[in-house]
Design a protein around this motif. Structure first.
Motif, PDB file in Angstrom:
ATOM      1  N   SER A 295       5.581  -3.363 -11.205  1.00  0.00           N
ATOM      2  CA  SER A 295       5.452  -4.827 -10.502  1.00  0.00           C
ATOM      3  C   SER A 295       6.053  -4.619  -9.174  1.00  0.00           C
ATOM      4  O   SER A 295       7.284  -3.613  -8.850  1.00  0.00           O
ATOM      5  CB  SER A 295       6.239  -5.850 -11.239  1.00  0.00           C
ATOM      6  OG  SER A 295       7.512  -5.655 -11.259  1.00  0.00           O
ATOM      7  N   ILE A 296       5.763  -5.322  -8.150  1.00  0.00           N
ATOM      8  CA  ILE A 296       6.389  -5.464  -6.807  1.00  0.00           C
ATOM      9  C   ILE A 296       6.430  -6.978  -6.455  1.00  0.00           C
ATOM     10  O   ILE A 296       5.531  -7.630  -6.430  1.00  0.00           O
ATOM     11  CB  ILE A 296       5.563  -4.728  -5.720  1.00  0.00           C
ATOM     12  CG1 ILE A 296       5.309  -3.183  -6.076  1.00  0.00           C
ATOM     13  CG2 ILE A 296       6.015  -4.982  -4.318  1.00  0.00           C
ATOM     14  CD1 ILE A 296       4.542  -2.246  -4.919  1.00  0.00           C
TER      15      ILE A 296
ATOM     16  N   ALA B   7      15.688  -2.247  -7.289  1.00  0.00           N
ATOM     17  CA  ALA B   7      14.537  -1.038  -7.772  1.00  0.00           C
ATOM     18  C   ALA B   7      15.161  -0.838  -9.337  1.00  0.00           C
ATOM     19  O   ALA B   7      16.182  -0.300  -9.533  1.00  0.00           O
ATOM     20  CB  ALA B   7      14.854   0.214  -6.990  1.00  0.00           C
ATOM     21  N   LYS B   8      14.407  -0.854 -10.091  1.00  0.00           N
ATOM     22  CA  LYS B   8      14.562  -0.801 -11.613  1.00  0.00           C
ATOM     23  C   LYS B   8      13.494  -0.193 -12.327  1.00  0.00           C
ATOM     24  O   LYS B   8      12.419   0.003 -12.012  1.00  0.00           O
ATOM     25  CB  LYS B   8      14.811  -2.287 -12.277  1.00  0.00           C
ATOM     26  CG  LYS B   8      15.918  -2.959 -11.682  1.00  0.00           C
ATOM     27  CD  LYS B   8      15.955  -4.361 -12.529  1.00  0.00           C
ATOM     28  CE  LYS B   8      17.160  -4.992 -12.066  1.00  0.00           C
ATOM     29  NZ  LYS B   8      17.539  -6.325 -12.770  1.00  0.00           N
TER      30      LYS B   8
ATOM     31  N   ALA C 280       0.814  -1.232  -0.045  1.00  0.00           N
ATOM     32  CA  ALA C 280       0.148   0.041   0.013  1.00  0.00           C
ATOM     33  C   ALA C 280       0.750   1.304  -0.066  1.00  0.00           C
ATOM     34  O   ALA C 280       0.650   2.003  -0.731  1.00  0.00           O
ATOM     35  CB  ALA C 280      -0.913   0.068   1.273  1.00  0.00           C
ATOM     36  N   SER C 281       1.890   1.221   0.800  1.00  0.00           N
ATOM     37  CA  SER C 281       2.693   2.464   0.638  1.00  0.00           C
ATOM     38  C   SER C 281       3.449   2.695  -0.376  1.00  0.00           C
ATOM     39  O   SER C 281       3.926   3.688  -0.960  1.00  0.00           O
ATOM     40  CB  SER C 281       3.809   2.201   2.003  1.00  0.00           C
ATOM     41  OG  SER C 281       3.059   2.293   3.387  1.00  0.00           O
ATOM     42  N   LEU C 282       4.108   1.371  -0.913  1.00  0.00           N
ATOM     43  CA  LEU C 282       4.861   1.580  -2.296  1.00  0.00           C
ATOM     44  C   LEU C 282       4.217   1.778  -3.334  1.00  0.00           C
ATOM     45  O   LEU C 282       4.544   2.295  -4.810  1.00  0.00           O
ATOM     46  CB  LEU C 282       5.473   0.324  -2.561  1.00  0.00           C
ATOM     47  CG  LEU C 282       6.561  -0.215  -1.509  1.00  0.00           C
ATOM     48  CD1 LEU C 282       6.954  -1.311  -1.757  1.00  0.00           C
ATOM     49  CD2 LEU C 282       8.007   0.908  -1.460  1.00  0.00           C
ATOM     50  N   ALA C 283       2.656   1.934  -3.328  1.00  0.00           N
ATOM     51  CA  ALA C 283       1.900   2.310  -4.381  1.00  0.00           C
ATOM     52  C   ALA C 283       2.106   3.606  -5.065  1.00  0.00           C
ATOM     53  O   ALA C 283       1.696   4.185  -6.012  1.00  0.00           O
ATOM     54  CB  ALA C 283       0.331   2.097  -4.090  1.00  0.00           C
TER      55      ALA C 283
END
Length: 87
Positions: A18-19, A81-82, A9-12
């Motif tokens: 993709s995660i 992270a890409k 939710a935070s990384l949205a």
């Protein structure tokens, strides 16, 4: 909500394509961070927002997005992270 759900939710905020989040906490049983409740996680995230940023700057974006989770729920975080254009 689980820690992984809270992380997603935070990384949205980074508009990820993709995660993948892997909880490695069990591998660190007995470690000081595990005793205090913080988990060990591996994160693979792909986002166009990383374009033009170096590795450290990308990691800072991730840390900023995770905010307070980094102080309590997350003890250790390995980040890949890409951008979508990177292999």
């Amino acid at each position: 909500m689980s820690v992984i759900d809270a992380m997603r939710a935070s990384l949205a905020a980074l508009d990820p394509v993709s995660i993948e989040i892997i909880d490695d906490s069990a591998k660190h049983a007995g470690h000081a961070g595990a005793r205090s409740g913080g988990g060990h996680f591996r994160l693979q995230i792909v986002s166009p927002r990383f374009a033009g940023f170096r590795t450290m700057e990308r990691h800072r974006l991730v840390y900023d997005a995770l905010g307070p989770l980094m102080k309590r729920e997350i003890h250790a975080l390995s980040i890949t992270a890409k951008t979508p254009d990177e292999p």
